[in-house]
Design a protein around this motif. Structure first.
Motif, PDB file in Angstrom:
ATOM      1  N   TYR A  63       0.841  -1.199   0.000  1.00  0.00           N
ATOM      2  CA  TYR A  63       0.000   0.000   0.000  1.00  0.00           C
ATOM      3  C   TYR A  63       0.872   1.243   0.000  1.00  0.00           C
ATOM      4  O   TYR A  63       2.046   1.212   0.381  1.00  0.00           O
ATOM      5  N   ASP A  64       0.281   2.343  -0.442  1.00  0.00           N
ATOM      6  CA  ASP A  64       0.973   3.627  -0.455  1.00  0.00           C
ATOM      7  C   ASP A  64       0.948   4.226   0.952  1.00  0.00           C
ATOM      8  O   ASP A  64      -0.117   4.432   1.536  1.00  0.00           O
ATOM      9  N   ALA A  65       2.124   4.494   1.479  1.00  0.00           N
ATOM     10  CA  ALA A  65       2.224   5.070   2.818  1.00  0.00           C
ATOM     11  C   ALA A  65       1.605   6.467   2.846  1.00  0.00           C
ATOM     12  O   ALA A  65       1.508   7.149   1.814  1.00  0.00           O
ATOM     13  N   PRO A  66       1.160   6.928   4.010  1.00  0.00           N
ATOM     14  CA  PRO A  66       0.634   8.292   4.124  1.00  0.00           C
ATOM     15  C   PRO A  66       1.622   9.318   3.577  1.00  0.00           C
ATOM     16  O   PRO A  66       2.803   9.292   3.896  1.00  0.00           O
ATOM     17  N   GLY A  67       1.111  10.196   2.712  1.00  0.00           N
ATOM     18  CA  GLY A  67       1.954  11.193   2.070  1.00  0.00           C
ATOM     19  C   GLY A  67       2.557  10.746   0.761  1.00  0.00           C
ATOM     20  O   GLY A  67       3.256  11.523   0.110  1.00  0.00           O
ATOM     21  N   CYS A  68       2.270   9.509   0.368  1.00  0.00           N
ATOM     22  CA  CYS A  68       2.887   8.949  -0.835  1.00  0.00           C
ATOM     23  C   CYS A  68       1.835   8.375  -1.780  1.00  0.00           C
ATOM     24  O   CYS A  68       0.748   7.978  -1.364  1.00  0.00           O
ATOM     25  N   GLY A  69       2.195   8.322  -3.056  1.00  0.00           N
ATOM     26  CA  GLY A  69       1.371   7.642  -4.053  1.00  0.00           C
ATOM     27  C   GLY A  69      -0.056   8.144  -4.092  1.00  0.00           C
ATOM     28  O   GLY A  69      -0.324   9.349  -4.050  1.00  0.00           O
ATOM     29  N   GLU A  70      -0.995   7.201  -4.142  1.00  0.00           N
ATOM     30  CA  GLU A  70      -2.418   7.536  -4.246  1.00  0.00           C
ATOM     31  C   GLU A  70      -3.113   7.637  -2.893  1.00  0.00           C
ATOM     32  O   GLU A  70      -4.329   7.893  -2.848  1.00  0.00           O
ATOM     33  N   THR A  71      -2.401   7.431  -1.815  1.00  0.00           N
ATOM     34  CA  THR A  71      -3.006   7.556  -0.491  1.00  0.00           C
ATOM     35  C   THR A  71      -3.247   9.029  -0.160  1.00  0.00           C
ATOM     36  O   THR A  71      -2.371   9.870  -0.370  1.00  0.00           O
ATOM     37  N   VAL A  72      -4.427   9.319   0.352  1.00  0.00           N
ATOM     38  CA  VAL A  72      -4.814  10.674   0.738  1.00  0.00           C
ATOM     39  C   VAL A  72      -4.786  10.767   2.258  1.00  0.00           C
ATOM     40  O   VAL A  72      -5.475  10.014   2.949  1.00  0.00           O
ATOM     41  N   CYS A  73      -3.964  11.686   2.765  1.00  0.00           N
ATOM     42  CA  CYS A  73      -3.813  11.880   4.211  1.00  0.00           C
ATOM     43  C   CYS A  73      -4.253  13.293   4.556  1.00  0.00           C
ATOM     44  O   CYS A  73      -3.761  14.264   3.961  1.00  0.00           O
ATOM     45  N   SER A  74      -5.154  13.435   5.512  1.00  0.00           N
ATOM     46  CA  SER A  74      -5.748  14.741   5.805  1.00  0.00           C
ATOM     47  C   SER A  74      -4.795  15.686   6.526  1.00  0.00           C
ATOM     48  O   SER A  74      -5.030  16.898   6.557  1.00  0.00           O
ATOM     49  N   ASP A  75      -3.717  15.168   7.110  1.00  0.00           N
ATOM     50  CA  ASP A  75      -2.755  16.013   7.816  1.00  0.00           C
ATOM     51  C   ASP A  75      -1.346  15.539   7.460  1.00  0.00           C
ATOM     52  O   ASP A  75      -0.857  14.547   8.004  1.00  0.00           O
ATOM     53  N   LEU A  76      -0.691  16.245   6.568  1.00  0.00           N
ATOM     54  CA  LEU A  76       0.618  15.819   6.084  1.00  0.00           C
ATOM     55  C   LEU A  76       1.737  16.090   7.075  1.00  0.00           C
ATOM     56  O   LEU A  76       2.881  15.699   6.835  1.00  0.00           O
ATOM     57  N   THR A  77       1.436  16.729   8.212  1.00  0.00           N
ATOM     58  CA  THR A  77       2.456  16.889   9.244  1.00  0.00           C
ATOM     59  C   THR A  77       2.583  15.632  10.102  1.00  0.00           C
ATOM     60  O   THR A  77       3.546  15.510  10.875  1.00  0.00           O
ATOM     61  N   LYS A  78       1.646  14.699   9.995  1.00  0.00           N
ATOM     62  CA  LYS A  78       1.643  13.517  10.850  1.00  0.00           C
ATOM     63  C   LYS A  78       2.629  12.431  10.433  1.00  0.00           C
ATOM     64  O   LYS A  78       3.203  11.761  11.299  1.00  0.00           O
ATOM     65  N   PRO A  79       2.836  12.157   9.141  1.00  0.00           N
ATOM     66  CA  PRO A  79       3.694  11.025   8.784  1.00  0.00           C
ATOM     67  C   PRO A  79       5.105  11.134   9.349  1.00  0.00           C
ATOM     68  O   PRO A  79       5.799  12.131   9.190  1.00  0.00           O
ATOM     69  N   GLY A  80       5.501  10.111  10.020  1.00  0.00           N
ATOM     70  CA  GLY A  80       6.798   9.859  10.615  1.00  0.00           C
ATOM     71  C   GLY A  80       6.772   8.383  10.957  1.00  0.00           C
ATOM     72  O   GLY A  80       5.734   7.728  10.798  1.00  0.00           O
TER      73      GLY A  80
END
Length: 276
Positions: A63-80
């Motif tokens: 799967y596409d990790a948060p912030g990557c590819g086709e995955t939609v993440c509502s808060d891009l400050t969260k991925p770590g």
């Protein structure tokens, strides 16, 4: 055309953050395999598993990790890394994988290490494709410290240009799609998390302490990594991929898949209770 895998979107909430996670997966009667891609890559790095007879019958998830590819993440400050780990656990619950082979590249390798360290009883084997286990592995992520910029967008643009010119196998190919595969707003959090863990997270001891079969895969161009002899002497299988740098899935995918298949075959007895 017949579908050899299923493409799905999973709606998740992790740490209060809503996401639509894009994944490819298939069912099967054998032990599942979970793939975690690297920074700036996507789930499609592993779609060719369906082309190799050695993996017939194995369910898989990528799967596409948060912030990557086709995955939609509502808060891009969260991925770590902690957030990516919790996302992985949610995805495993959704597809129902209890025990599984784990394969992670770079960022995905570090996330996989944290997953295996937390739940070693669930991991049948771990193939770490140049995932971070020492400070020297931050040759990409440490650029967030060494080349700071005022905006996330400018950092990503500069990072792409440096990567395009890097004297390494597949770097230009990798750079060409980066702005389409990663959101600029997610880069800082991901990179800082990788640097912090690589410098202060005792990753080497975590990796060596895993009570399960481990293989470390690396490109021949990176055979100078200082710890290779050290981890081999402590029971880690090594797989050097010829004509390759950090990206075996781009430079030499056939050898990458053969090495993974051979490692799994060597530890087939571990799969006894590995079905989904």
């Amino acid at each position: 055309m017949p579908q050899e895998f299923t493409r799905s979107v999973f709606s998740l909430v992790v740490d209060g953050t809503a996401m639509n996670v894009s994944a490819i997966h298939r069912d099967g009667e054998k032990a599942p395999i979970v793939f975690l891609h690297g920074f700036g890559s996507t789930k499609e790095d592993y779609a060719d598993i369906v082309r190799y007879a050695e993996f017939a019958g194995h369910p898989f998830l990528a799967y596409d990790a948060p912030g990557c590819g086709e995955t939609v993440c509502s808060d891009l400050t969260k991925p770590g890394i902690p957030f990516l780990l919790e996302t992985a656990l949610e995805m495993l619950q959704r597809v129902g994988f209890v025990r599984f082979h784990l394969v992670g590249h770079s960022l995905g390798g570090l996330t996989a290490l944290m997953l295996a360290q937390r739940y070693p009883e669930r991991v049948i084997s771990f193939v770490d494709i140049e995932g971070n286990i020492a400070p020297e592995d931050c040759f990409l992520s440490r650029q967030i410290v060494d080349h700071p910029r005022e905006s996330a967008e400018q950092f990503l643009e500069d990072f792409i240009e440096r990567t395009r010119q890097a004297p390494a196998w597949a770097s230009a190919l990798y750079a060409a799609s980066l702005r389409h595969k990663v959101r600029a707003g997610a880069v800082g959090g991901i990179f800082r998390s990788m640097v912090e863990l690589s410098d202060n997270g005792d990753l080497m001891n975590k990796f060596l302490g895993l009570p399960l079969p481990r293989m470390f895969m690396y490109g021949a161009q990176n055979a100078s990594l200082s710890y290779l002899k050290y981890i081999r002497e402590r029971g880690v299988a090594l797989a050097e991929i010829p004509d390759c740098g950090h990206f075996p899935m781009y430079s030499n995918p056939v050898q990458m898949w053969r090495a993974i298949a051979a490692f799994h075959q060597a530890h087939r007895e571990c799969e006894a209770s590995g079905s989904a």
